[in-house]
Scaffold this motif. Sequence first.
Motif, PDB file in Angstrom:
ATOM      1  N   GLY A 150      -0.397  -8.884  -3.133  1.00 39.10           N
ATOM      2  CA  GLY A 150      -0.487  -7.885  -2.517  1.00 39.10           C
ATOM      3  C   GLY A 150      -1.444  -8.296  -1.264  1.00 39.10           C
ATOM      4  O   GLY A 150      -1.457  -9.700  -1.274  1.00 39.10           O
TER       5      GLY A 150
ATOM      6  N   THR B 154      -4.707  -2.542  -5.084  1.00 36.52           N
ATOM      7  CA  THR B 154      -3.787  -1.918  -3.999  1.00 36.52           C
ATOM      8  C   THR B 154      -3.687  -0.827  -4.671  1.00 36.52           C
ATOM      9  O   THR B 154      -3.083  -0.216  -6.492  1.00 36.52           O
ATOM     10  CB  THR B 154      -2.370  -2.924  -3.708  1.00 36.52           C
TER      11      THR B 154
ATOM     12  N   ARG C 286       0.531  -1.328  -0.157  1.00 40.66           N
ATOM     13  CA  ARG C 286       0.535  -0.374  -0.189  1.00 40.66           C
ATOM     14  C   ARG C 286       0.428   0.607   0.259  1.00 40.66           C
ATOM     15  O   ARG C 286       1.612   0.826   0.992  1.00 40.66           O
ATOM     16  CB  ARG C 286      -1.191  -0.031   1.532  1.00 40.66           C
TER      17      ARG C 286
ATOM     18  N   THR D 170      -3.961   2.553  -9.025  1.00 41.74           N
ATOM     19  CA  THR D 170      -4.446   1.176  -8.296  1.00 41.74           C
ATOM     20  C   THR D 170      -4.198   0.224  -8.877  1.00 41.74           C
ATOM     21  O   THR D 170      -4.168  -0.466 -10.797  1.00 41.74           O
ATOM     22  CB  THR D 170      -5.994   0.800  -8.195  1.00 41.74           C
TER      23      THR D 170
ATOM     24  N   GLN E  80       0.932   0.044   7.517  1.00 40.12           N
ATOM     25  CA  GLN E  80      -0.162  -0.623   6.627  1.00 40.12           C
ATOM     26  C   GLN E  80       0.035  -1.625   5.777  1.00 40.12           C
ATOM     27  O   GLN E  80      -0.456  -2.081   5.299  1.00 40.12           O
ATOM     28  CB  GLN E  80      -0.031   1.150   5.342  1.00 40.12           C
ATOM     29  N   ASN E  81       1.587  -1.894   5.898  1.00 34.41           N
ATOM     30  CA  ASN E  81       2.019  -2.813   5.290  1.00 34.41           C
ATOM     31  C   ASN E  81       2.904  -4.571   6.015  1.00 34.41           C
ATOM     32  O   ASN E  81       3.828  -4.878   5.506  1.00 34.41           O
ATOM     33  CB  ASN E  81       2.983  -2.763   4.022  1.00 34.41           C
TER      34      ASN E  81
ATOM     35  N   THR F 194      -4.737  -7.756  -0.650  1.00 30.44           N
ATOM     36  CA  THR F 194      -5.548  -6.697  -1.530  1.00 30.44           C
ATOM     37  C   THR F 194      -5.920  -7.608  -3.016  1.00 30.44           C
ATOM     38  O   THR F 194      -4.661  -6.943  -3.415  1.00 30.44           O
ATOM     39  CB  THR F 194      -6.414  -5.676  -0.888  1.00 30.44           C
TER      40      THR F 194
END
Length: 325
Positions: free
Chosen positions: A46, A51, A10, A59, A90-91, A48
């Motif tokens: 990822g 991302t 992210r 994205t 975040q990661n 998600t």
Amino acid sequence: MKHISILVPRGAILGSLEGSRQLFSQVNQFAKQQGKPPVFQVELIGLTRETPVSGGLFTVNTDSLVDDVARTDLIIIPAVDGDLSDAIDQNKAFLPWIKKQYEAGAEVASLCLGAFLLASTGLLSGRKCATHWMAESAFRQMFPDVQLVTQKIITDEHRIYSSGGAFSYLNLILYLIEKYAGREIAVLSAKVFAIELDRQNQLPFTIFQGQKGHEDEPVKKIQEYIESNFQKKITIDELASMQAIGRRNLERRFKKATDNTIVEYIQRVKIEAAKMSLESSRENINEVMYKVGYTDTKAFRSTFKRVTGLSPIQYRAKYNRVMSA
């Protein structure tokens, strides 16, 4: 065929992510043209399926989720953007997976500021690592147990790789391509993508900023004094007297706060001023040397080359456009 997992963190910087994918994928095209099987299986991995990267401007659709990848051979960690502590937070779900894959035999490569994610796994403890020179102070503060080598374009140690600032990641990808696909393919890749092959250091690109993100006010005042009076002959005893601090205590505090000795700091400030003159003026080398407070030609040239990786003449030829106008 080597399985390559390019992480999609992210907030990743799209350039290093997509550039890596393109280079590795192009190697497969070269192999196909030569009637050979593909060299790499390249996947975007990822947290998600979709991302956001580059501050939300783009994205990226990932091929697989990190928990679905049981085994890989090489992990690429692209550069991240914005607040680096936030990027790590975040990661953080990537971190145990990276460590698990490394312990199972995978290799890991960080690109530019991706080094912050790699270092957060603990795998770099006691080892060498490169990152962008602008992030040197932040990296040293966050990961004091890592041997940061800001002059290096590439590090290679115990199946862990890292690259220096920004587009130098291309040199690391070429390095890995040469390792896995051979020199001929690496040279062909360099030609197709117009990348300068075999660059060794990023010293010519470094701008000395002086680490002031500390709380030692007397040291800050000394840094400011050096930066305002670098043309003069400055002694450590003089600086210690100015702040009423013992010489030995000052040297210890200065090194702790700035990651430089006082002598190194004075030299870096002088050389930075010399670089600016060489980039923008018509002054000859001796004029520049005297202007920044050096009187010994040999000492000036030696210090300049150690700091920048180039001689003053080479540096001027590389960056000065006034002389050729």
